[in-house]
Design a protein around this motif. Structure first.
Motif, PDB file in Angstrom:
ATOM      1  N   GLY A 145       0.798  -1.221   0.000  1.00 49.79           N
ATOM      2  CA  GLY A 145       0.000   0.000   0.000  1.00 49.79           C
ATOM      3  C   GLY A 145       0.833   1.274   0.000  1.00 49.79           C
ATOM      4  O   GLY A 145       2.067   1.253   0.084  1.00 49.79           O
ATOM      5  N   LEU A 146       0.128   2.375  -0.061  1.00 49.92           N
ATOM      6  CA  LEU A 146       0.757   3.689  -0.102  1.00 49.92           C
ATOM      7  C   LEU A 146       1.610   3.984   1.139  1.00 49.92           C
ATOM      8  O   LEU A 146       2.702   4.546   1.002  1.00 49.92           O
ATOM      9  CB  LEU A 146      -0.304   4.775  -0.301  1.00 49.92           C
ATOM     10  N   PRO A 147       1.176   3.631   2.356  1.00 47.76           N
ATOM     11  CA  PRO A 147       2.037   3.927   3.517  1.00 47.76           C
ATOM     12  C   PRO A 147       3.423   3.290   3.413  1.00 47.76           C
ATOM     13  O   PRO A 147       4.429   3.923   3.765  1.00 47.76           O
ATOM     14  CB  PRO A 147       1.262   3.349   4.704  1.00 47.76           C
ATOM     15  N   SER A 148       3.493   2.084   2.904  1.00 52.66           N
ATOM     16  CA  SER A 148       4.792   1.414   2.756  1.00 52.66           C
ATOM     17  C   SER A 148       5.651   2.088   1.702  1.00 52.66           C
ATOM     18  O   SER A 148       6.867   2.236   1.877  1.00 52.66           O
ATOM     19  CB  SER A 148       4.602  -0.058   2.398  1.00 52.66           C
ATOM     20  N   ILE A 165       3.550  -1.032   9.253  1.00 62.86           N
ATOM     21  CA  ILE A 165       3.408  -2.296   9.990  1.00 62.86           C
ATOM     22  C   ILE A 165       1.951  -2.530  10.327  1.00 62.86           C
ATOM     23  O   ILE A 165       1.425  -3.640  10.152  1.00 62.86           O
ATOM     24  CB  ILE A 165       4.284  -2.277  11.261  1.00 62.86           C
ATOM     25  N   TRP A 166       1.279  -1.498  10.795  1.00 65.98           N
ATOM     26  CA  TRP A 166      -0.144  -1.620  11.111  1.00 65.98           C
ATOM     27  C   TRP A 166      -0.937  -1.980   9.851  1.00 65.98           C
ATOM     28  O   TRP A 166      -1.831  -2.833   9.883  1.00 65.98           O
ATOM     29  CB  TRP A 166      -0.652  -0.303  11.707  1.00 65.98           C
ATOM     30  N   HIS A 167      -0.601  -1.334   8.740  1.00 66.85           N
ATOM     31  CA  HIS A 167      -1.308  -1.569   7.479  1.00 66.85           C
ATOM     32  C   HIS A 167      -1.143  -3.014   7.015  1.00 66.85           C
ATOM     33  O   HIS A 167      -2.076  -3.617   6.471  1.00 66.85           O
ATOM     34  CB  HIS A 167      -0.765  -0.593   6.423  1.00 66.85           C
ATOM     35  N   ARG A 168       0.040  -3.600   7.217  1.00 61.68           N
ATOM     36  CA  ARG A 168       0.273  -4.985   6.813  1.00 61.68           C
ATOM     37  C   ARG A 168      -0.487  -5.963   7.700  1.00 61.68           C
ATOM     38  O   ARG A 168      -0.725  -7.101   7.305  1.00 61.68           O
ATOM     39  CB  ARG A 168       1.770  -5.337   6.858  1.00 61.68           C
ATOM     40  N   ASN A 169      -0.867  -5.566   8.918  1.00 65.78           N
ATOM     41  CA  ASN A 169      -1.593  -6.445   9.831  1.00 65.78           C
ATOM     42  C   ASN A 169      -3.107  -6.258   9.764  1.00 65.78           C
ATOM     43  O   ASN A 169      -3.838  -6.938  10.470  1.00 65.78           O
ATOM     44  CB  ASN A 169      -1.137  -6.197  11.276  1.00 65.78           C
ATOM     45  N   THR A 170      -3.576  -5.346   8.925  1.00 64.80           N
ATOM     46  CA  THR A 170      -4.996  -5.054   8.816  1.00 64.80           C
ATOM     47  C   THR A 170      -5.549  -5.705   7.555  1.00 64.80           C
ATOM     48  O   THR A 170      -4.964  -5.571   6.480  1.00 64.80           O
ATOM     49  CB  THR A 170      -5.224  -3.524   8.745  1.00 64.80           C
ATOM     50  N   PRO A 171      -6.677  -6.401   7.666  1.00 65.03           N
ATOM     51  CA  PRO A 171      -7.263  -7.010   6.460  1.00 65.03           C
ATOM     52  C   PRO A 171      -7.682  -5.942   5.448  1.00 65.03           C
ATOM     53  O   PRO A 171      -8.122  -4.865   5.820  1.00 65.03           O
ATOM     54  CB  PRO A 171      -8.478  -7.781   6.958  1.00 65.03           C
ATOM     55  N   GLY A 172      -7.546  -6.281   4.195  1.00 63.63           N
ATOM     56  CA  GLY A 172      -7.902  -5.334   3.140  1.00 63.63           C
ATOM     57  C   GLY A 172      -9.345  -5.488   2.716  1.00 63.63           C
ATOM     58  O   GLY A 172     -10.175  -6.099   3.407  1.00 63.63           O
TER      59      GLY A 172
END
Length: 193
Positions: A74-77, A122-129
């Motif tokens: 995603g964009l945050p990464s 890190i939070w974004h990778r642990n959140t379902p899309g």
């Protein structure tokens, strides 16, 4: 008469002293923190070849190639990795090499923002899309880069806020010279010798 000559002698060198003081004020002395900053920059460089998430490495995230698209990076990464490269690595190296205060401030500002985006990544990778998509969690490269950029931010803050002994000595000399000039002006005004 002697005080007037001393005052003229001092005025003759005042511009030179002020130029030297401005030059000193624009420099940093990281001291032993330079080693910690250098190790953190190396860790950031190393994190670019480690897995960011799934099979996507840090370089894949920067380039946003097929591996990054497959892992739904995603964009945050992507923002995080660009801040790491530009500020964490680029400006940190420039600040270490040139010892310029302005570059160190730019490095600390960019690294602080990168720290926020690292945690967000890190939070974004642990959140379902969307549609409960479950992608790969954060990789070791993402975690290492986040920790390294936080360490880098902490140490740059300590460097740019510290005053070196040279800065303090230059300020003291300027205060002494200003007090002497003020005393000479007072004596000249009141006719005291």
């Amino acid at each position: 008469m002697k005080a007037a000559e001393n005052s003229q002698d001092f005025d003759q060198f005042r511009d030179d002293l002020e130029a030297v003081e401005r030059k000193i004020a624009g420099e940093i002395d990281p001291g032993v923190r330079a080693m910690v900053v250098a190790v953190s920059v190396f860790a950031l460089l190393f994190s670019l070849v480690l897995p960011h998430a799934g099979k996507a490495r840090g370089f894949d995230v920067i380039l946003y190639d097929v591996a990054a698209q497959t892992e739904h990076i995603g964009l945050p990464s992507r923002v995080f990795e660009w801040f790491v490269v530009v500020f964490g690595i680029g400006f940190s190296l420039l600040a270490l090499i040139t010892r310029r205060w302005v570059l160190a401030w730019i490095a600390v500002a960019g690294s602080a923002i990168a720290s926020v985006f690292g945690v967000l990544s890190i939070w974004h990778r642990n959140t379902p899309g969307l549609g409960n998509y479950q992608g790969a969690g954060p990789g070791i490269g993402l975690i290492l880069a986040t920790v390294a950029v936080m360490v880098l931010t902490f140490h740059w803050i300590r460097v740019v806020w510290s005053r070196t002994t040279v800065h303090l000595a230059a300020e003291e000399q300027r205060r002494i010279a200003a007090a002497a000039a003020e005393e000479a002006d007072r004596r000249k005004l009141f006719g005291d010798n």
